[in-house]
Design a protein around this motif. Structure first.
Motif, PDB file in Angstrom:
ATOM      1  N   ALA A  27       0.992  -1.186   0.135  1.00  0.00           N
ATOM      2  CA  ALA A  27      -0.201  -0.040  -0.004  1.00  0.00           C
ATOM      3  C   ALA A  27       0.726   1.241  -0.088  1.00  0.00           C
ATOM      4  N   ILE A  28       1.884   1.340   0.797  1.00  0.00           N
ATOM      5  CA  ILE A  28       2.733   2.391   0.871  1.00  0.00           C
ATOM      6  C   ILE A  28       3.442   2.662  -0.467  1.00  0.00           C
ATOM      7  N   LYS A  29       3.928   1.679  -0.939  1.00  0.00           N
ATOM      8  CA  LYS A  29       4.795   1.638  -2.346  1.00  0.00           C
ATOM      9  C   LYS A  29       3.789   2.237  -3.453  1.00  0.00           C
ATOM     10  N   ILE A  30       2.714   1.679  -3.439  1.00  0.00           N
ATOM     11  CA  ILE A  30       1.708   2.103  -4.602  1.00  0.00           C
ATOM     12  C   ILE A  30       1.429   3.618  -4.461  1.00  0.00           C
ATOM     13  N   LEU A  31       1.101   3.809  -3.040  1.00  0.00           N
ATOM     14  CA  LEU A  31       0.692   5.474  -2.859  1.00  0.00           C
ATOM     15  C   LEU A  31       1.944   6.476  -3.271  1.00  0.00           C
ATOM     16  N   VAL A  32       3.266   6.028  -2.992  1.00  0.00           N
ATOM     17  CA  VAL A  32       4.384   6.864  -3.404  1.00  0.00           C
ATOM     18  C   VAL A  32       4.485   6.809  -4.801  1.00  0.00           C
ATOM     19  N   ALA A  33       4.411   5.557  -5.631  1.00  0.00           N
ATOM     20  CA  ALA A  33       4.224   5.517  -7.111  1.00  0.00           C
ATOM     21  C   ALA A  33       3.324   6.345  -7.480  1.00  0.00           C
ATOM     22  N   ILE A  34       1.969   6.355  -7.155  1.00  0.00           N
ATOM     23  CA  ILE A  34       1.193   7.310  -7.654  1.00  0.00           C
ATOM     24  C   ILE A  34       1.440   8.742  -7.376  1.00  0.00           C
ATOM     25  N   ALA A  35       1.931   9.234  -6.273  1.00  0.00           N
ATOM     26  CA  ALA A  35       2.280  10.492  -5.958  1.00  0.00           C
ATOM     27  C   ALA A  35       3.531  10.814  -6.873  1.00  0.00           C
ATOM     28  N   LEU A  36       4.542   9.908  -7.127  1.00  0.00           N
ATOM     29  CA  LEU A  36       5.660  10.269  -8.101  1.00  0.00           C
ATOM     30  C   LEU A  36       5.194  10.773  -9.565  1.00  0.00           C
ATOM     31  N   THR A  37       4.130  10.029 -10.055  1.00  0.00           N
ATOM     32  CA  THR A  37       3.681   9.878 -11.350  1.00  0.00           C
ATOM     33  C   THR A  37       2.928  11.511 -11.854  1.00  0.00           C
ATOM     34  N   HIS A  38       2.533  11.814 -10.435  1.00  0.00           N
ATOM     35  CA  HIS A  38       2.019  13.405 -10.572  1.00  0.00           C
ATOM     36  C   HIS A  38       2.923  14.470 -10.341  1.00  0.00           C
ATOM     37  N   TYR A  39       4.391  14.023  -9.968  1.00  0.00           N
ATOM     38  CA  TYR A  39       5.421  14.972  -9.851  1.00  0.00           C
ATOM     39  C   TYR A  39       6.493  14.751 -11.099  1.00  0.00           C
ATOM     40  N   LEU A  40       6.736  13.590 -11.372  1.00  0.00           N
ATOM     41  CA  LEU A  40       7.649  13.464 -12.449  1.00  0.00           C
ATOM     42  C   LEU A  40       6.959  13.032 -13.634  1.00  0.00           C
ATOM     43  N   SER A  41       7.877  13.028 -14.887  1.00  0.00           N
ATOM     44  CA  SER A  41       7.060  12.774 -16.214  1.00  0.00           C
ATOM     45  C   SER A  41       7.598  11.289 -16.549  1.00  0.00           C
ATOM     46  N   LYS A  42       6.618  10.828 -17.509  1.00  0.00           N
ATOM     47  CA  LYS A  42       6.775   9.153 -17.541  1.00  0.00           C
ATOM     48  C   LYS A  42       8.164   9.136 -17.901  1.00  0.00           C
ATOM     49  N   SER A  43       8.963   9.901 -18.715  1.00  0.00           N
ATOM     50  CA  SER A  43      10.394   9.694 -19.146  1.00  0.00           C
ATOM     51  C   SER A  43      11.300   9.583 -17.655  1.00  0.00           C
ATOM     52  N   ASP A  44      10.964  10.573 -16.705  1.00  0.00           N
ATOM     53  CA  ASP A  44      11.677  10.547 -15.608  1.00  0.00           C
ATOM     54  C   ASP A  44      11.583   9.304 -14.744  1.00  0.00           C
ATOM     55  N   ILE A  45      10.101   8.816 -14.834  1.00  0.00           N
ATOM     56  CA  ILE A  45       9.705   7.522 -14.088  1.00  0.00           C
ATOM     57  C   ILE A  45      10.583   6.291 -14.689  1.00  0.00           C
ATOM     58  N   GLY A  46      10.717   6.483 -15.971  1.00  0.00           N
ATOM     59  CA  GLY A  46      11.459   5.405 -16.847  1.00  0.00           C
ATOM     60  C   GLY A  46      13.049   5.465 -16.313  1.00  0.00           C
ATOM     61  N   ILE A  47      13.352   6.512 -16.260  1.00  0.00           N
ATOM     62  CA  ILE A  47      14.917   6.774 -15.764  1.00  0.00           C
ATOM     63  C   ILE A  47      15.163   6.219 -14.225  1.00  0.00           C
ATOM     64  N   LEU A  48      14.019   6.692 -13.592  1.00  0.00           N
ATOM     65  CA  LEU A  48      14.074   5.923 -12.097  1.00  0.00           C
ATOM     66  C   LEU A  48      14.119   4.691 -11.929  1.00  0.00           C
ATOM     67  N   ASN A  49      13.282   3.909 -12.856  1.00  0.00           N
ATOM     68  CA  ASN A  49      13.155   2.664 -12.629  1.00  0.00           C
ATOM     69  C   ASN A  49      14.228   1.675 -13.524  1.00  0.00           C
ATOM     70  N   TYR A  50      14.978   2.313 -14.251  1.00  0.00           N
ATOM     71  CA  TYR A  50      16.065   1.730 -15.114  1.00  0.00           C
ATOM     72  C   TYR A  50      17.182   1.144 -14.423  1.00  0.00           C
ATOM     73  N   PRO A  51      17.474   2.159 -13.239  1.00  0.00           N
ATOM     74  CA  PRO A  51      18.756   1.489 -12.537  1.00  0.00           C
ATOM     75  C   PRO A  51      18.622   0.235 -11.700  1.00  0.00           C
ATOM     76  N   VAL A  52      17.191   0.351 -11.155  1.00  0.00           N
ATOM     77  CA  VAL A  52      16.793  -1.002 -10.487  1.00  0.00           C
ATOM     78  C   VAL A  52      16.663  -2.184 -11.141  1.00  0.00           C
ATOM     79  N   ALA A  53      16.213  -1.915 -12.611  1.00  0.00           N
ATOM     80  CA  ALA A  53      16.238  -3.272 -13.465  1.00  0.00           C
ATOM     81  C   ALA A  53      17.445  -3.511 -13.976  1.00  0.00           C
ATOM     82  N   PHE A  54      18.370  -2.667 -14.135  1.00  0.00           N
ATOM     83  CA  PHE A  54      19.969  -2.929 -14.501  1.00  0.00           C
ATOM     84  C   PHE A  54      20.692  -3.656 -13.616  1.00  0.00           C
ATOM     85  N   VAL A  55      20.645  -3.285 -12.335  1.00  0.00           N
ATOM     86  CA  VAL A  55      21.535  -3.710 -11.243  1.00  0.00           C
ATOM     87  C   VAL A  55      20.796  -5.158 -10.643  1.00  0.00           C
ATOM     88  N   THR A  56      19.688  -5.092 -10.970  1.00  0.00           N
ATOM     89  CA  THR A  56      19.153  -6.582  -9.998  1.00  0.00           C
ATOM     90  C   THR A  56      19.757  -7.651 -10.367  1.00  0.00           C
TER      91      THR A  56
END
Length: 444
Positions: free
Chosen positions: A33-62
């Motif tokens: 619940a906490i993570k989803i709420l934060v994710a929603i808040a981020l989508t209203h603050y960052l652009s979809k490109s910024d969200i993509g850039i934010l997700n890429y490091p996690v996907a890359f290093v995992t």
């Protein structure tokens, strides 16, 4: 509290383990619940490109952080159940191994990024990727989780995870309020790992234990590495077919599409805490039944498959119907395309739930290599399908590739004679045959 009896399920098992499962469930629900709420808040603050850039490091290093974990966590839990008197040696040895792995992956992450970036320019800066890469080192403290799982003390895990996620959410919301740049949100990803590790350390010490008592034993290290490497390789393969689609979307379609896709996948995968919590709690019961009563052992496995199908199928139906409404209510217009991805990806959850349950059988029987091969099959299928489907169908193609890969991976055990029975049991659950039998039995 008296647990009501359920037709076809072992009442003794329910009474003993449902409380611990409840604690783990509460932890995962709170975290989700906490993570989803934060994710929603981020989508209203960052652009979809910024969200993509934010997700890429996690996907890359995992992939690398999975390798750094060395697959010892689950194996240490099993050994703690068998030899509780070796707690300090097992935890200490596993900790040192994981620290070593966390240090080794850092230069490998740097070299891999450099090679890939020379071939095709990556929108996400190197500093972002390296920052998140340090989570592989910090996650070494998560071995404490194995201690509490072996004692079925889920309430302590719950406290750590919820507290860590609350602090993480507060930090990210504070960054939004002060108008922080994207760099700060990347650093917050590393801080998440620090908060979780600190929580585990605090609760361990607070329960009369001390990491100062941990010792490193060479013979235990050799034993762990010899027996857990298939699980480590399997974890790497799991991370591949959980995250390779994100990397390939960025490669073929760019960070913007990755941002849309990542949001949808997060909603679909948010429910994956359920099979993890259930299997972590009942694993001791499964091991005990295997030792004492083979018939009960098989019955418990069938009951677990049934439960996994009932929960995941109900979720898939509800989410599929409500996906468009969910996105219109929660997200801005540039993320609406994610609704279609969610309605596809949520059905992969059925196979994730079953796969998580059958993994307990493979671990209990010592079939760690088969677990690795099964995961390799799924990873290979996912990569191949993504190569063909992402360029043609975009992010929907990636979702379909994930669905097919998960299904093939889960039921691959049907091809192996010594695991075929478990595959048949899962098919009975999937096609609701056992549900019909239980309902018929309750009316007889």
């Amino acid at each position: 509290m008296k647990i009501p009896s359920i037709k076809g399920f072992d009442q003794q098992t329910l009474e003993k383990y449902v409380k611990n499962t409840g604690w783990l469930m509460l932890a995962r629900v709170g975290s989700m619940a906490i993570k989803i709420l934060v994710a929603i808040a981020l989508t209203h603050y960052l652009s979809k490109s910024d969200i993509g850039i934010l997700n890429y490091p996690v996907a890359f290093v995992t992939f690398f952080t999975a390798a750094a974990a060395l697959g010892v966590d689950g194996f240490v839990t099993r050994e703690l159940l068998r030899y509780p008197e070796k707690k300090d040696q097992l935890l200490g040895t596993a900790f040192i191994l994981k620290v070593t792995g966390g240090l080794i992956i850092l230069p490998i992450i740097y070299a891999t990024y450099t090679i890939v970036n020379n071939y095709k320019v990556i929108e996400t800066p190197l500093i972002f990727v390296m920052t998140v890469g340090f989570t592989g080192l910090i996650q070494s403290f998560n071995i404490i989780d194995s201690h509490f799982q072996s004692k079925t003390q889920g309430k302590y895990i719950m406290r750590v995870q919820i507290a860590g996620n609350l602090l993480s959410a507060a930090i990210k919301l504070a960054l939004i309020i002060i108008g922080a740049s994207l760099e700060w949100f990347v650093f917050a990803l590393l801080l998440d790992a620090v908060l979780l590790a600190t929580g585990y350390l605090f609760i361990y010490q607070n329960n009369g234990e001390s990491i100062l008592k941990w010792t490193f034993k060479t013979d235990i290290a050799k034993f762990l590495l010899k027996n857990s490497w298939p699980l480590a390789f399997s974890a790497i393969l799991v991370s591949i077919y959980l995250n390779i689609d994100k990397l390939m979307i960025e490669y073929y379609k760019g960070a913007g599409d990755l941002g849309v896709y990542a949001n949808a996948v997060q909603l679909a995968e948010a429910w994956y805490f359920i099979p993890v919590a259930i299997t972590a709690s009942v694993f001791p019961a499964i091991m005990n039944a295997r030792r004492d009563d083979p018939e009960r052992y098989q019955r418990r496995m069938q009951n677990m498959y049934d439960l996994m199908v009932w929960i995941s199928m109900a979720l898939a139906i509800v989410i599929t119907i409500s996906a468009p409404l969910i996105f219109r209510i929660l997200f801005t217009e540039e993320f609406y395309d994610g609704a279609h991805v969610l309605s596809i990806n949520i059905w992969a959850g059925i196979f994730v739930f079953l796969g998580t349950a059958s993994a307990q059988f493979l671990i209990a029987e010592g079939y760690t290599k088969l677990s690795m091969l099964r995961t390799a099959m799924g990873a290979l299928i996912n990569i191949v399908l993504n190569i063909f489907w992402i360029p043609k169908y975009g992010i929907a193609g990636a979702a379909f590739a994930t669905l097919v890969a998960y299904a093939c991976s889960t039921f691959w055990i049907l091809l192996i004679p010594k695991t075929r029975q478990q595959g048949v049991m899962m098919l009975k659950s999937l096609f609701l045959i056992t549900l019909y039998q239980k309902l018929k039995g309750s009316t007889d």
